[in-house]
Design a protein around this motif. Sequence first.
Motif, PDB file in Angstrom:
ATOM      1  N   LEU A 304      35.022  27.723  54.000  1.00 13.48           N
ATOM      2  CA  LEU A 304      33.536  28.261  54.682  1.00 13.48           C
ATOM      3  C   LEU A 304      33.157  29.369  55.827  1.00 13.48           C
ATOM      4  CD1 LEU A 304      31.098  26.798  53.160  1.00 13.48           C
ATOM      5  CD2 LEU A 304      30.611  25.403  54.861  1.00 13.48           C
ATOM      6  N   LEU A 305      33.881  28.355  56.506  1.00 13.48           N
ATOM      7  CA  LEU A 305      33.830  29.756  57.972  1.00 13.48           C
ATOM      8  C   LEU A 305      34.633  30.409  58.527  1.00 13.48           C
ATOM      9  CD1 LEU A 305      34.490  26.154  61.035  1.00 13.48           C
ATOM     10  CD2 LEU A 305      32.141  28.175  59.865  1.00 13.48           C
ATOM     11  N   SER A 306      36.110  30.957  56.922  1.00 10.86           N
ATOM     12  CA  SER A 306      36.618  32.262  56.659  1.00 10.86           C
ATOM     13  C   SER A 306      35.561  33.079  57.157  1.00 10.86           C
ATOM     14  CB  SER A 306      37.085  31.808  55.859  1.00 10.86           C
ATOM     15  OG  SER A 306      36.898  32.142  54.651  1.00 10.86           O
ATOM     16  N   PRO A 307      34.839  33.629  56.423  1.00  8.18           N
ATOM     17  CA  PRO A 307      34.024  34.777  56.916  1.00  8.18           C
ATOM     18  C   PRO A 307      33.962  35.091  58.615  1.00  8.18           C
ATOM     19  CG  PRO A 307      32.900  34.003  55.331  1.00  8.18           C
ATOM     20  CD  PRO A 307      33.899  32.645  55.797  1.00  8.18           C
ATOM     21  N   ALA A 308      33.535  34.572  58.717  1.00 10.12           N
ATOM     22  CA  ALA A 308      33.020  34.323  60.658  1.00 10.12           C
ATOM     23  C   ALA A 308      34.217  34.258  61.959  1.00 10.12           C
ATOM     24  CB  ALA A 308      32.402  32.747  60.983  1.00 10.12           C
ATOM     25  N   MET A 309      35.084  33.877  60.763  1.00 14.98           N
ATOM     26  CA  MET A 309      36.857  33.951  61.835  1.00 14.98           C
ATOM     27  C   MET A 309      37.043  35.019  61.472  1.00 14.98           C
ATOM     28  SD  MET A 309      37.796  29.693  60.933  1.00 14.98           S
ATOM     29  CE  MET A 309      39.520  30.301  61.821  1.00 14.98           C
ATOM     30  N   ARG A 310      37.449  35.393  60.798  1.00 18.06           N
ATOM     31  CA  ARG A 310      37.994  36.923  60.036  1.00 18.06           C
ATOM     32  C   ARG A 310      37.429  38.030  60.808  1.00 18.06           C
ATOM     33  NH1 ARG A 310      38.255  35.961  54.115  1.00 18.06           N
ATOM     34  NH2 ARG A 310      36.719  37.376  54.371  1.00 18.06           N
ATOM     35  N   GLU A 311      36.163  37.782  60.808  1.00 12.68           N
ATOM     36  CA  GLU A 311      35.433  38.879  61.575  1.00 12.68           C
ATOM     37  C   GLU A 311      35.792  39.343  62.988  1.00 12.68           C
ATOM     38  OE1 GLU A 311      30.959  38.155  62.257  1.00 12.68           O
ATOM     39  OE2 GLU A 311      31.130  38.735  60.328  1.00 12.68           O
ATOM     40  N   ARG A 312      36.074  37.677  64.015  1.00 12.39           N
ATOM     41  CA  ARG A 312      36.634  38.021  65.065  1.00 12.39           C
ATOM     42  C   ARG A 312      38.370  37.610  65.175  1.00 12.39           C
ATOM     43  NH1 ARG A 312      31.978  33.688  67.424  1.00 12.39           N
ATOM     44  NH2 ARG A 312      31.080  33.819  65.885  1.00 12.39           N
ATOM     45  N   GLY A 313      38.901  37.749  64.252  1.00 12.69           N
ATOM     46  CA  GLY A 313      40.598  37.367  63.841  1.00 12.69           C
ATOM     47  C   GLY A 313      41.028  36.534  64.412  1.00 12.69           C
ATOM     48  N   LEU A 314      40.012  35.344  64.501  1.00 13.89           N
ATOM     49  CA  LEU A 314      40.189  34.034  65.255  1.00 13.89           C
ATOM     50  C   LEU A 314      41.723  33.572  64.035  1.00 13.89           C
ATOM     51  CD1 LEU A 314      36.984  32.336  66.016  1.00 13.89           C
ATOM     52  CD2 LEU A 314      38.764  33.463  67.036  1.00 13.89           C
ATOM     53  N   VAL A 315      42.730  32.690  64.157  1.00 12.17           N
ATOM     54  CA  VAL A 315      43.701  32.227  63.880  1.00 12.17           C
ATOM     55  C   VAL A 315      43.552  31.370  63.731  1.00 12.17           C
ATOM     56  CG1 VAL A 315      46.237  31.481  63.870  1.00 12.17           C
ATOM     57  CG2 VAL A 315      45.391  33.849  64.724  1.00 12.17           C
ATOM     58  N   HIS A 316      43.523  30.189  62.362  1.00 13.21           N
ATOM     59  CA  HIS A 316      43.426  28.682  62.037  1.00 13.21           C
ATOM     60  C   HIS A 316      44.318  27.975  61.732  1.00 13.21           C
ATOM     61  CE1 HIS A 316      42.716  29.442  57.914  1.00 13.21           C
ATOM     62  NE2 HIS A 316      43.578  28.466  57.631  1.00 13.21           N
ATOM     63  N   GLU A 317      44.523  26.626  62.495  1.00 15.77           N
ATOM     64  CA  GLU A 317      45.337  26.101  62.278  1.00 15.77           C
ATOM     65  C   GLU A 317      45.017  24.776  61.772  1.00 15.77           C
ATOM     66  OE1 GLU A 317      47.563  25.181  65.801  1.00 15.77           O
ATOM     67  OE2 GLU A 317      48.290  27.583  66.073  1.00 15.77           O
ATOM     68  N   ALA A 318      46.009  23.741  61.022  1.00 15.57           N
ATOM     69  CA  ALA A 318      45.469  22.503  60.442  1.00 15.57           C
ATOM     70  C   ALA A 318      46.394  21.874  59.984  1.00 15.57           C
ATOM     71  CB  ALA A 318      45.117  22.435  58.775  1.00 15.57           C
ATOM     72  N   GLU A 319      46.128  20.859  60.736  1.00 15.67           N
ATOM     73  CA  GLU A 319      47.855  19.739  60.843  1.00 15.67           C
ATOM     74  C   GLU A 319      47.498  18.095  60.447  1.00 15.67           C
ATOM     75  OE1 GLU A 319      50.237  19.438  64.275  1.00 15.67           O
ATOM     76  OE2 GLU A 319      49.731  21.478  64.954  1.00 15.67           O
ATOM     77  N   PHE A 320      48.508  18.033  59.431  1.00 15.82           N
ATOM     78  CA  PHE A 320      47.975  16.618  58.676  1.00 15.82           C
ATOM     79  C   PHE A 320      48.998  15.536  59.561  1.00 15.82           C
ATOM     80  CE2 PHE A 320      45.133  19.232  56.710  1.00 15.82           C
ATOM     81  CZ  PHE A 320      43.754  19.167  56.298  1.00 15.82           C
ATOM     82  N   ASP A 321      49.133  14.273  59.801  1.00 23.26           N
ATOM     83  CA  ASP A 321      49.516  13.539  59.292  1.00 23.26           C
ATOM     84  C   ASP A 321      50.119  13.211  58.710  1.00 23.26           C
ATOM     85  OD1 ASP A 321      51.072  11.237  60.273  1.00 23.26           O
ATOM     86  OD2 ASP A 321      50.027  10.789  61.961  1.00 23.26           O
ATOM     87  N   PRO A 322      51.828  13.059  58.094  1.00 25.64           N
ATOM     88  CA  PRO A 322      52.478  13.292  56.780  1.00 25.64           C
ATOM     89  C   PRO A 322      51.910  11.671  56.061  1.00 25.64           C
ATOM     90  CG  PRO A 322      53.664  14.108  58.492  1.00 25.64           C
ATOM     91  CD  PRO A 322      52.463  13.771  59.380  1.00 25.64           C
ATOM     92  N   ASP A 323      51.900  10.766  57.567  1.00 26.90           N
ATOM     93  CA  ASP A 323      51.172   9.634  56.801  1.00 26.90           C
ATOM     94  C   ASP A 323      50.523   9.249  56.309  1.00 26.90           C
ATOM     95  OD1 ASP A 323      53.906   8.718  57.326  1.00 26.90           O
ATOM     96  OD2 ASP A 323      52.949   7.885  59.874  1.00 26.90           O
ATOM     97  N   LEU A 324      49.039   9.804  56.740  1.00 29.70           N
ATOM     98  CA  LEU A 324      48.018  10.502  56.153  1.00 29.70           C
ATOM     99  C   LEU A 324      47.965  10.200  54.587  1.00 29.70           C
ATOM    100  CD1 LEU A 324      45.071  11.482  58.255  1.00 29.70           C
ATOM    101  CD2 LEU A 324      45.474  12.984  56.666  1.00 29.70           C
ATOM    102  N   PRO A 325      46.898   8.773  54.150  1.00 30.89           N
ATOM    103  CA  PRO A 325      47.007   8.521  52.890  1.00 30.89           C
ATOM    104  C   PRO A 325      46.162   9.621  52.496  1.00 30.89           C
ATOM    105  CG  PRO A 325      45.683   6.294  54.218  1.00 30.89           C
ATOM    106  CD  PRO A 325      46.252   8.167  55.195  1.00 30.89           C
TER     107      PRO A 325
END
Length: 712
Positions: A304-325
């Motif tokens: 949803l936020l990717s257009p706004a992020m792209r506009e400003r050239g923001l990099v996104h990261e997402a980290e998920f704990d492998p133990d996460l159900p």
Amino acid sequence: MANARFTDRLSLERRARLAAERLLAQRSEELYAANRKLAVHAEALSKQVIEAREVNAELQGQTSRARAAMEAATEKAIRAERRLWDSLRSIPEGYAVYDKDHRLVHANPAYLRPFDGVADVAPGASYETILRICVEEGIVNTQGMADATWIDKMLARWEADEIPETVIEMFDGTFVRFTDRRTEYGDVLSLGMNISETMKRERELREARDAAEAGSRAKSAFLANMSHEIRTPMNGVVGMADLLRDTRLDGEQREYVDTIRNSGEALLQIINDILDYSKIEADKLAIREEPFDLEQLVQDVYRLLSPAMRERGLVHEAEFDPDLPSRLIGDPGRIRQILTNLMGNAVKFTDAGRIAVRVTRQAVDGQTVTIGIEVEDTGIGIPPGMIDAIFGDFTQVEDQRNRNYEGTGLGLAITQRLVRMMGGEIRVQSTLGQGSTFRCTLPLGLPEDQSRAADALPPGFRIRLIDQSEGMAQGLERSLRKLGAELVCDDERADLALWLVTDLPERFIEVIAASGHTGPVAVASVIPGLTLPADARAHLLTLPMRLSELRIRLTEIAGAGGAGNGVDVTPNEDPEPPAPEPRRLRLLAAEDNKTNQLVFRMMLKGLEIDIDLVGNGEELVSAYAAAPPDLVFTDISMPGVDGLEAASRIRAHEAETGLPPVPMVAMTAHASDEEQDRIRAAGIGHYLSKPLRKDAVVSAVRSFAPEGVALD
Ligand code: ADP
């Protein structure tokens, strides 16, 4: 001779005298001993006499002391009794004692006052007599009960071991509460307390509470109505802007259209915030519990936020704990709201750098798992003095730098309340000019059954993942593993080769051919708008993608390719037999607002389908009965028969005639959980909220189209 006799006599006499002297000495010895004995005895006797005398004297003292004490005690008891009765006489509460035969022993004036000198109410009178006088003299209000019934009820009450309290209305409208206690000797102590004031206060409080609740209901209803009234025309504004974007526009025109659209969206966000806020204030917001995929939610919000992020050239990261159900139980709608708020703020207040979301498993306790969510940005940061204030209502950091940012200042207030309602906590750490990190914890439920068979790829699905993205494969790899894919090496057989690229490698087709892979090929990229060469028989996946969608696309691609269907540099000469001419989808829709009818029709202009649009629920039901369509879209608030009623009638009609249930999609301008519940209860399985988005409408039509029906 005479001399001799004389001498004899003399010696005889001397012997006799000696004997007598000895006897005398012996006797006097004995006498002396007896005397001594007597003296000892006399002394003992006199000692005894003295002692007896002393005891006697002490006893006499004790007796007189005891008498004095008794006199004092009696005096005290008399005084205490007098005080007790003085108190009982003066207290406003009625007090009476009945003996074990239920006869009045004593009653204070307050107890007797209502009887106003009735002679029969006196010590010795039975409880039953007193009750009878109560009803005969009209001293009590039996609340419409027959006299005998009331007396029986009151007598029965006294039979219980623990006599229950009772409230009696007296002739003058006062209310008296009777508390009666049985003593261990069988007496009954009866205490009557005037509680008219308390009852009045309680009634006033109840009335005040009812009035406040009515006010709060009116406020909620007003807000819900206002939200509905604003959303309906906004559907026209945002919907038309959406459609206008797809027409031929020059740069300036596009900018204007985008401004209209964004302002409309911002206005809707404000309405939603205010609605939520007022609901939380009125304790009206319920937290749901249903299974959901948290990782999916984070991906959705990023998308949803990717257009706004792209506009400003923001990099996104997402980290998920492998133990996460993989699945959790909670309120996905509200958690999405929290994420949208935190991630939305991160994007809003960051001009350059990166946004990172980290999800960790913090603790597990039985069926509850505490999840940590961290949203970090490299934005403008928050001044130290404002850290505590930003969670307040309508608070915005007002300074030179962020005066330009839009918002209501309600987002974090709502977020904090939602987090707390779910039993979690939220905190922020920020360095001015460097960035902020919001951290929250959420206790969520673990589903009983952790299996996700429905969301998995077929067993043994093998994917050869080729990473040409400079380290972005991790997230995709995890998604693939979640779907149950087996990731294999270069030279192993695979159902699919998946290239993860940031940009398309030069001479892509040759690169794939050189890899030696002979199965179907997919290319995954985070670059929106990337296109593959027309002659590459590879399929494009634009990331991020919902897990369920990824699964569907991968299965499709693997199926479509078939074994041995390698990369083909020549255009595909379709070997399949010509398919039978597909029929067109028939869509029936109800919407009372003419502008919104137009918006709806225009949004679906690109699809080759037949649309039948009606203006109310009545028409919807008859159009349905006349020719059952493939799909129904219906507005909810319509004059006369509304969408819910129409849906119920359609479901009833299907049940009667044995028709299969038609997929139904509600279109509503009421954005509330209750509305969603009502929609579901009416038999409508899907829901779109207004203003409608073209993408959402088109994808709903696509996903509910029955097999063998053409859309394009
Ligand atoms: P708003 O609608 O103004 O964003 P919020 O309640 O979401 O309202 O946020 C309140 C204020 O907190 C914002 O106006 C901004 O000043 C500050 N704020 C929130 N998030 C951030 C962030 N990630 N970086 C910097 N400032 C922030």
